[in-house]
Structure formats: structure tokens, C-alpha cells
Design an enzyme around this catalytic site. Structure first.
Site, PDB file in Angstrom:
ATOM      1  N   CYS A 210       0.784  -1.178   0.019  1.00  0.00           N
ATOM      2  CA  CYS A 210       0.218   0.086  -0.004  1.00  0.00           C
ATOM      3  C   CYS A 210       0.781   1.224  -0.003  1.00  0.00           C
ATOM      4  O   CYS A 210       1.321   1.547  -1.078  1.00  0.00           O
ATOM      5  CB  CYS A 210      -0.915  -0.005   1.054  1.00  0.00           C
ATOM      6  SG  CYS A 210      -2.408   1.255   0.925  1.00  0.00           S
TER       7      CYS A 210
ATOM      8  N   GLU B 246      -1.592  -8.967   3.764  1.00  0.00           N
ATOM      9  CA  GLU B 246      -1.437  -9.176   5.357  1.00  0.00           C
ATOM     10  C   GLU B 246      -2.602  -9.346   6.016  1.00  0.00           C
ATOM     11  O   GLU B 246      -3.074  -9.954   7.027  1.00  0.00           O
ATOM     12  CB  GLU B 246      -0.500  -8.012   6.212  1.00  0.00           C
ATOM     13  CG  GLU B 246      -1.373  -6.602   6.559  1.00  0.00           C
ATOM     14  CD  GLU B 246      -1.411  -5.709   5.282  1.00  0.00           C
ATOM     15  OE1 GLU B 246      -1.742  -4.406   5.700  1.00  0.00           O
ATOM     16  OE2 GLU B 246      -0.969  -6.090   4.225  1.00  0.00           O
TER      17      GLU B 246
ATOM     18  N   HIS C  66      -3.429  -5.245   0.490  1.00  0.00           N
ATOM     19  CA  HIS C  66      -3.257  -5.317   1.750  1.00  0.00           C
ATOM     20  C   HIS C  66      -3.502  -6.864   2.049  1.00  0.00           C
ATOM     21  O   HIS C  66      -4.160  -7.396   2.374  1.00  0.00           O
ATOM     22  CB  HIS C  66      -4.061  -4.803   2.821  1.00  0.00           C
ATOM     23  CG  HIS C  66      -3.814  -3.199   2.898  1.00  0.00           C
ATOM     24  ND1 HIS C  66      -2.691  -2.885   4.023  1.00  0.00           N
ATOM     25  CD2 HIS C  66      -4.198  -2.143   2.211  1.00  0.00           C
ATOM     26  CE1 HIS C  66      -2.750  -1.475   3.728  1.00  0.00           C
ATOM     27  NE2 HIS C  66      -3.644  -1.246   2.837  1.00  0.00           N
TER      28      HIS C  66
END
Length: 244
Positions: free
Chosen positions: A118, A222, A220
Site C-alpha cells: 500500500c 497481510e 493489503h
């Protein structure tokens, strides 16, 4: 030995009622957990408030790790790519930007790999001479999909298509659905980078280094890896690159 992964910190700039007058340095929890799960050891790298210490701090920090992960965070200060801030820009932390730009350059000079997420793709592009859209709705005429999703971050919401024969394609395949929580994005691409994924409206969603060990994505992963083994491959690939 497990590879050490450096993660530049964010900083809590709001008043913390439990620790008045303190501004803790921190990194995203899910990023830290993904690195542990992928076999690396994450270390958080706080930035100095004094800009005169940024270069030395970056040089010393780069000696500590095997790979650099640039996580999400606040907007990049447009003064670093030669623009004045428009009304739609969000919070910026100039000291953080200055430190991360120096850190990126030190990492690449040491031939260590970088993985950006990001904001990470954005500060990476700026550090190598590119520019950003400060706000997509205000500046991108072909804005056609929701890049700042209204739903929770662990839900994927729009497609991306990868570039054929790119490293990213070898990890993710031709097309995947990703989450999206950003209003800035790559505008003019830095000469050292190539775009290796795009959204349906043409926004650059991933870049790789033309001659350097760089991979960065706009979404993202994660927040997705717990339920999506394909997204987890982005972290295992990075840790493997850091292992050397």
C-alpha cells in the site's frame, strides 16, 4: 539462521490517554504475524524526529536486516515529488517519509530485497523518482471502481490482472481479487520500476524492479493471508528472497 525483516514504524500522533505526551512507534500487527508465519524475524525501525539524523539512522538500520518490508500508513508528503498538497490529502509525516526514502536507498545499495504494501509501493515509487496521485477521486479521470472499500479489510473486493512473465504472475497467477484501502496511488512510474499488475480502471496495483530485488503491491495481503494461501505466498516469497 532465520532472515531478519526490517519494518519501518508508524507513529501514533494522536493524544494517547493511557500515555499522555507519548507518541509510540508501531507496525501493523498482521504484517508482523505474516513475517513470523513465513519464517522471518520482524524488527520495527522507528524514525528520528530530527531530519538531520535520518540518513545516518537509515544507514545504521540497513545493516541490521536481510530484507525491508514497507507497510501501509499515512499519505506521502507531496513535497517529496515536487507538488503542493491538494485539499483532499490526508495526514502526512515528513520525518517518516524522509527516513524511509533514505532507508530504501540504503537497502538497494546493499542489494537487499524490498517488499512494499500500500503506502509501501507509493513511497518506493517516490524514492526512485516517480510521482503519486494525491487523491484518486480528485485527480484520476478514469476512476471507476472503489479503491477505498467500505467493507472490512479482510474481504477482497476488486480484480487485478498481472503482467505476463512477471515474478508476480508466477506467485499469484493471471488474475486475483484483492482488498483495497487507499486514495493515493502511483502516477508517473519511476524509471527503475515496471508495472506488473493493474486494476480494471488502469490504476497500477503492483511494481517490480527492472534490475533490483523489488516487489510492491497496492493492496493489503497481510489482511488476507490467513484465509488465502495464494496471498501468503507473497510473504514466503519475500522471506525466501531475504534468506538469499
Amino acid at each position: 539462521m532465520k532472515p531478519i525483516i526490517g519494518i519501518p514504524s508508524d507513529q501514533l500522533v494522536e493524544i494517547n490517554p493511557r500515555m499522555p505526551g507519548d507518541y509510540p512507534a508501531y507496525a501493523p500487527h498482521d504484517v508482523k504475524e505474516a513475517i513470523f508465519a513465513a519464517g522471518g524475524i520482524p524488527i520495527i525501525l522507528p524514525f528520528p524526529d530530527d531530519n538531520s539524523h535520518a540518513q545516518e539512522a537509515a544507514r545504521d538500520a540497513a545493516a541490521l536486516f536481510n530484507g525491508l518490508l514497507l507497510p501501509g500508513g499515512p499519505d506521502v508528503d507531496p513535497l517529496f515529488f515536487g507538488e503542493e498538497p491538494i485539499p483532499e490529502i490526508g495526514i502526512t509525516l515528513t520525518a517518516k517519509d524522509r527516513f524511509e526514502i533514505a532507508l530504501i536507498k540504503e537497502t538497494l545499495a546493499a542489494n537487499k530485497p524490498i517488499f512494499g504494501i500500500c503506502r509501501g509501493i507509493q513511497i518506493l515509487n517516490v524514492s526512485l523518482g516517480g510521482t503519486l496521485y494525491q487523491d484518486l477521486k480528485a485527480q484520476y479521470s478514469n476512476y471507476a471502481i472503489q479503491h477505498s472499500q467500505a467493507t472490512l479489510g479482510h474481504f477482497p473486493t476488486h480484480h487485478i490482472r498481472t503482467k505476463k512473465q512477471s515474478h508476480l504472475q508466477s506467485i499469484l497467477g493471471d488474475e486475483v481479487v484483492v482488498n483495497s484501502r487507499h486514495h493515493q496511488a502511483v502516477h508517473e512510474l519511476a524509471p527503475a520500476l515496471e508495472a506488473t499488475a493493474v486494476a480494471p480502471d488502469g490504476i497500477i496495483e503492483a511494481v517490480e524492479g527492472k534490475s533490483q530485488n523489488i516487489l510492491a503491491v497496492q493492496w493489503h495481503p497481510e489482511n488476507l493471508w490467513h484465509n488465502d494461501p495464494t496471498e501468503f505466498k507473497l510473504f514466503t516469497d519475500f522471506v525466501s528472497r531475504a534468506q538469499g
